[in-house]
Motif scaffolding. Structure first.
Motif, PDB file in Angstrom:
ATOM      1  N   ALA A 192       0.819  -1.209   0.000  1.00 45.35           N
ATOM      2  CA  ALA A 192       0.000   0.000   0.000  1.00 45.35           C
ATOM      3  C   ALA A 192       0.852   1.259   0.000  1.00 45.35           C
ATOM      4  O   ALA A 192       0.471   2.275  -0.566  1.00 45.35           O
ATOM      5  N   ILE A 193       2.041   1.192   0.636  1.00 49.89           N
ATOM      6  CA  ILE A 193       2.906   2.374   0.664  1.00 49.89           C
ATOM      7  C   ILE A 193       3.238   2.798  -0.760  1.00 49.89           C
ATOM      8  O   ILE A 193       3.274   3.976  -1.087  1.00 49.89           O
ATOM      9  N   ALA A 194       3.467   1.796  -1.632  1.00 46.68           N
ATOM     10  CA  ALA A 194       3.875   2.091  -3.002  1.00 46.68           C
ATOM     11  C   ALA A 194       2.745   2.736  -3.798  1.00 46.68           C
ATOM     12  O   ALA A 194       2.992   3.578  -4.663  1.00 46.68           O
ATOM     13  N   VAL A 195       1.500   2.358  -3.527  1.00 43.09           N
ATOM     14  CA  VAL A 195       0.421   2.851  -4.381  1.00 43.09           C
ATOM     15  C   VAL A 195      -0.292   4.075  -3.802  1.00 43.09           C
ATOM     16  O   VAL A 195      -1.084   4.699  -4.484  1.00 43.09           O
ATOM     17  N   THR A 196       0.019   4.428  -2.552  1.00 42.31           N
ATOM     18  CA  THR A 196      -0.630   5.598  -1.956  1.00 42.31           C
ATOM     19  C   THR A 196      -0.463   6.872  -2.794  1.00 42.31           C
ATOM     20  O   THR A 196      -1.424   7.617  -2.965  1.00 42.31           O
ATOM     21  N   PRO A 197       0.750   7.132  -3.345  1.00 39.77           N
ATOM     22  CA  PRO A 197       0.886   8.345  -4.168  1.00 39.77           C
ATOM     23  C   PRO A 197      -0.127   8.424  -5.304  1.00 39.77           C
ATOM     24  O   PRO A 197      -0.587   9.529  -5.637  1.00 39.77           O
ATOM     25  N   LEU A 198      -0.517   7.283  -5.883  1.00 43.34           N
ATOM     26  CA  LEU A 198      -1.484   7.305  -6.989  1.00 43.34           C
ATOM     27  C   LEU A 198      -2.796   7.893  -6.517  1.00 43.34           C
ATOM     28  O   LEU A 198      -3.425   8.688  -7.216  1.00 43.34           O
ATOM     29  N   HIS A 199      -3.215   7.520  -5.303  1.00 43.65           N
ATOM     30  CA  HIS A 199      -4.461   8.063  -4.771  1.00 43.65           C
ATOM     31  C   HIS A 199      -4.343   9.566  -4.591  1.00 43.65           C
ATOM     32  O   HIS A 199      -5.271  10.314  -4.883  1.00 43.65           O
ATOM     33  N   LEU A 200      -3.174   9.991  -4.104  1.00 43.43           N
ATOM     34  CA  LEU A 200      -2.990  11.424  -3.865  1.00 43.43           C
ATOM     35  C   LEU A 200      -3.053  12.181  -5.176  1.00 43.43           C
ATOM     36  O   LEU A 200      -3.674  13.245  -5.274  1.00 43.43           O
ATOM     37  N   VAL A 201      -2.414  11.621  -6.229  1.00 44.98           N
ATOM     38  CA  VAL A 201      -2.438  12.283  -7.532  1.00 44.98           C
ATOM     39  C   VAL A 201      -3.868  12.331  -8.069  1.00 44.98           C
ATOM     40  O   VAL A 201      -4.325  13.359  -8.580  1.00 44.98           O
ATOM     41  N   ALA A 202      -4.605  11.216  -7.915  1.00 46.77           N
ATOM     42  CA  ALA A 202      -5.967  11.176  -8.433  1.00 46.77           C
ATOM     43  C   ALA A 202      -6.862  12.177  -7.710  1.00 46.77           C
ATOM     44  O   ALA A 202      -7.855  12.643  -8.256  1.00 46.77           O
ATOM     45  N   ASP A 203      -6.483  12.523  -6.489  1.00 48.21           N
ATOM     46  CA  ASP A 203      -7.298  13.445  -5.695  1.00 48.21           C
ATOM     47  C   ASP A 203      -6.972  14.894  -6.032  1.00 48.21           C
ATOM     48  O   ASP A 203      -7.721  15.806  -5.672  1.00 48.21           O
ATOM     49  N   LEU A 204      -5.839  15.139  -6.720  1.00 45.68           N
ATOM     50  CA  LEU A 204      -5.394  16.507  -6.973  1.00 45.68           C
ATOM     51  C   LEU A 204      -6.436  17.393  -7.662  1.00 45.68           C
ATOM     52  O   LEU A 204      -6.669  18.509  -7.221  1.00 45.68           O
ATOM     53  N   PRO A 205      -7.099  16.912  -8.745  1.00 47.34           N
ATOM     54  CA  PRO A 205      -8.052  17.804  -9.421  1.00 47.34           C
ATOM     55  C   PRO A 205      -9.096  18.400  -8.488  1.00 47.34           C
ATOM     56  O   PRO A 205      -9.318  19.615  -8.492  1.00 47.34           O
ATOM     57  N   SER A 206      -9.697  17.526  -7.647  1.00 45.94           N
ATOM     58  CA  SER A 206     -10.752  18.054  -6.776  1.00 45.94           C
ATOM     59  C   SER A 206     -10.158  18.954  -5.708  1.00 45.94           C
ATOM     60  O   SER A 206     -10.774  19.915  -5.269  1.00 45.94           O
ATOM     61  N   ARG A 207      -8.914  18.656  -5.287  1.00 48.87           N
ATOM     62  CA  ARG A 207      -8.288  19.508  -4.285  1.00 48.87           C
ATOM     63  C   ARG A 207      -7.995  20.892  -4.867  1.00 48.87           C
ATOM     64  O   ARG A 207      -8.215  21.915  -4.234  1.00 48.87           O
ATOM     65  N   PHE A 208      -7.511  20.909  -6.119  1.00 51.47           N
ATOM     66  CA  PHE A 208      -7.255  22.193  -6.785  1.00 51.47           C
ATOM     67  C   PHE A 208      -8.543  22.982  -6.933  1.00 51.47           C
ATOM     68  O   PHE A 208      -8.573  24.189  -6.726  1.00 51.47           O
ATOM     69  N   ALA A 209      -9.605  22.236  -7.282  1.00 49.98           N
ATOM     70  CA  ALA A 209     -10.888  22.909  -7.481  1.00 49.98           C
ATOM     71  C   ALA A 209     -11.313  23.624  -6.202  1.00 49.98           C
ATOM     72  O   ALA A 209     -11.746  24.781  -6.233  1.00 49.98           O
ATOM     73  N   THR A 210     -11.138  22.939  -5.061  1.00 50.31           N
ATOM     74  CA  THR A 210     -11.529  23.589  -3.798  1.00 50.31           C
ATOM     75  C   THR A 210     -10.597  24.755  -3.500  1.00 50.31           C
ATOM     76  O   THR A 210     -11.038  25.801  -3.029  1.00 50.31           O
ATOM     77  N   ALA A 211      -9.293  24.567  -3.774  1.00 47.86           N
ATOM     78  CA  ALA A 211      -8.337  25.609  -3.432  1.00 47.86           C
ATOM     79  C   ALA A 211      -8.559  26.857  -4.278  1.00 47.86           C
ATOM     80  O   ALA A 211      -8.591  27.979  -3.769  1.00 47.86           O
ATOM     81  N   PHE A 212      -8.735  26.658  -5.588  1.00 45.92           N
ATOM     82  CA  PHE A 212      -8.863  27.826  -6.460  1.00 45.92           C
ATOM     83  C   PHE A 212     -10.269  28.395  -6.450  1.00 45.92           C
ATOM     84  O   PHE A 212     -10.468  29.559  -6.749  1.00 45.92           O
ATOM     85  N   GLY A 213     -11.236  27.532  -6.101  1.00 54.28           N
ATOM     86  CA  GLY A 213     -12.596  28.046  -5.951  1.00 54.28           C
ATOM     87  C   GLY A 213     -12.629  29.155  -4.915  1.00 54.28           C
ATOM     88  O   GLY A 213     -13.362  30.132  -5.039  1.00 54.28           O
ATOM     89  N   GLY A 214     -11.795  29.032  -3.882  1.00 54.18           N
ATOM     90  CA  GLY A 214     -11.756  30.014  -2.815  1.00 54.18           C
ATOM     91  C   GLY A 214     -11.179  31.358  -3.238  1.00 54.18           C
ATOM     92  O   GLY A 214     -11.419  32.375  -2.594  1.00 54.18           O
ATOM     93  N   LEU A 215     -10.423  31.353  -4.316  1.00 47.77           N
ATOM     94  CA  LEU A 215      -9.783  32.606  -4.747  1.00 47.77           C
ATOM     95  C   LEU A 215     -10.789  33.592  -5.325  1.00 47.77           C
ATOM     96  O   LEU A 215     -10.599  34.803  -5.257  1.00 47.77           O
ATOM     97  N   PHE A 216     -11.857  33.048  -5.900  1.00 44.66           N
ATOM     98  CA  PHE A 216     -12.770  33.923  -6.619  1.00 44.66           C
ATOM     99  C   PHE A 216     -14.075  34.114  -5.856  1.00 44.66           C
ATOM    100  O   PHE A 216     -15.138  33.875  -6.364  1.00 44.66           O
ATOM    101  N   VAL A 217     -13.954  34.494  -4.601  1.00 47.25           N
ATOM    102  CA  VAL A 217     -15.142  34.752  -3.805  1.00 47.25           C
ATOM    103  C   VAL A 217     -15.204  36.247  -3.532  1.00 47.25           C
ATOM    104  O   VAL A 217     -14.187  36.880  -3.268  1.00 47.25           O
ATOM    105  N   GLU A 218     -16.391  36.795  -3.641  1.00 49.68           N
ATOM    106  CA  GLU A 218     -16.511  38.238  -3.433  1.00 49.68           C
ATOM    107  C   GLU A 218     -16.338  38.597  -1.970  1.00 49.68           C
ATOM    108  O   GLU A 218     -16.610  37.809  -1.084  1.00 49.68           O
ATOM    109  N   ARG A 219     -15.906  39.839  -1.758  1.00 54.54           N
ATOM    110  CA  ARG A 219     -15.670  40.300  -0.404  1.00 54.54           C
ATOM    111  C   ARG A 219     -16.980  40.316   0.391  1.00 54.54           C
ATOM    112  O   ARG A 219     -17.027  39.923   1.556  1.00 54.54           O
TER     113      ARG A 219
END
Lengths: 267, 162
Positions: free
Chosen positions: A18-45
């Motif tokens: 499992a140690i070897a394949v854990t990075p794959l899960h992290l990479v697969a999760d990146l798109p949704s993580r980016f979406a949450t991170a960048f979604g926060g940038l475009f919020v009105e004051r």
């Protein structure tokens, strides 16, 4: 395959691979993580200010309720002492994040970013902010798999908050979004809107965490058992931040002088 | 004359990429149609470079997929080995096929694989669909095969993988 399903000794192999394949899960999760991170940038004051004030109100309200709760909890402790009840368990919750889910559309398993390194163990209850989510079924060094309560292979012992009727809630195999109660007589006192909480009879889930709300009670003509559908209170498909429950140190109830007096009074 | 293996990292990277796609979170209805990316990529390399990618690689890849998806250890390993074996025994014919014919063969390979997975999961008491929904991945895989084929052939030629 047979060995894995019936015996235990392949667990170590899986554990270290499992140690070897854990990075794959992290990479697969990146798109949704980016979406949450960048979604926060475009919020009105203005939006942020509104949210801020709403959260302030919420905090006030919760603090008020917490005061009440503290009082009730202390009272409960005293009453338990009177009844010579055994230790009260204080649970400790540790936050974990969901980083993946099972690609098999017919099971409900999710992957958390905490593993045996953080002390996660098999059978550990998992909650979100609204109710019981599931339990840990497999632990790996850095990650762990959670079986959700809506999986048809999972059964949760519950009781109705209103009157204490006990039942077992399992996942429904067709929808995977709801729960159903098994083998409940048509005469049982369960109505739509009843809140179900964990009964703790399994010695695994602690008592009193919300599991679901009864959505539908179907009693066919002449049927022995009612078909009861339950909506889980936890946000099964939406929670990203979850809580892992650790049993805290058990606080032994100290014998109070009042109790002795009360008991003497009774005799 | 046996050529020296060259640029094998392309093969590894494409399989890793397929692994990521295999666990990428998808919305519910699309999840039923998730193509078997790992099998597609594996079959491509078996057809293109049968002297490099064989049954052992297929088994190892399948084993990692099992750990990745949290399924029974050996389930995907066995199924991918079978698919690789079928591709290995047909690779000379498959190179001659048009991409439509290749898609048809792929449908058969992956459909059989899905059927085996379905049998084993049912036998071990897992929740399985009670209709033919388990064959959707085979269909979507067959539809996507031409795309995967051309992408991987482009990679193989531009990096001179042998």
């Amino acid at each position: 395959m047979f060995a894995d399903s019936r015996f235990d000794y392949l667990g170590r192999v899986r554990y270290y691979t499992a140690i070897a394949v854990t990075p794959l899960h992290l990479v697969a999760d990146l798109p949704s993580r980016f979406a949450t991170a960048f979604g926060g940038l475009f919020v009105e004051r203005r939006q942020l200010a509104e949210e801020n004030s709403r959260l302030r109100e919420e905090v006030l309200r919760l603090q008020f309720e917490l005061q009440k709760f503290d009082h009730l909890s202390a009272e409960n402790q005293r009453l338990n002492d009177l009844l010579k009840a055994s230790a009260i368990v204080d649970d400790v919750a540790v936050r974990a994040q969901l980083i993946g889910e099972s690609p098999d559309p017919f099971t409900k398993r999710v992957l958390l970013n905490k593993g045996s390194r953080e002390g996660v163990f098999v059978g550990q209850p998992v909650l979100d902010a609204y109710g019981l989510l599931g339990q840990i079924v497999e632990v790996q060094p850095l990650t762990s798999w959670v079986l959700l309560i809506t999986d048809p292979q999972h059964a949760t012992p519950v009781q109705v908050n209103r009157n204490g009727v006990r039942a077992i809630a399992t996942g429904t195999p067709d929808s995977l979004h709801g729960l159903s109660l098994e083998n409940i007589a048509t005469s049982a006192d369960i109505v739509v809107g009843d809140v179900l909480v964990t009964s703790g009879l399994d010695q695994r889930f602690p008592v009193g965490y919300p599991v679901g709300v009864v959505a539908e009670v179907l009693t066919g003509n002449g049927a022995t058992f009612a078909r009861i559908l339950v909506n889980p209170t936890a946000q099964i498909d939406r929670s990203r931040n979850v809580l892992l429950l650790f049993r805290g140190p058990t606080t032994e109830s100290s014998p109070l002088p009042e109790r002795e007096k009360a008991l003497e009074g009774l005799q | 004359m046996a050529a020296m293996p060259r640029n094998r990292w392309v093969i590894v990277l494409s399989l890793v990429f397929a692994g990521v796609l295999a666990v990428l979170p998808l919305p519910g209805w699309l999840e039923l149609w998730r193509p078997d990316w790992v099998a597609l990529v594996l079959v491509y390399w078996v057809i293109a470079l049968p002297q490099r990618v064989g049954l052992l690689i297929a088994w190892l890849v399948g084993f990692l997929v099992d750990v990745l998806k949290g399924t029974l250890l050996g389930l995907n390993a066995g199924v991918l080995t079978l698919i690789a074996y079928a591709a290995l025994s047909l690779y000379q014919r498959m190179r001659m096929f048009t991409s439509l014919q290749q898609s048809g063969v792929l449908l058969l390979f992956i459909g059989t694989g899905q059927l085996l997975v379905f049998w084993v999961l049912t036998a071990t008491g897992h929740n399985t669909p009670n209709n033919l929904a388990f064959l959707f991945p085979a269909l979507s895989s067959a539809l996507l095969w031409p795309l995967v084929f051309f992408c991987l052939r482009y990679c193989r030629r531009s990096f001179h993988v042998t």
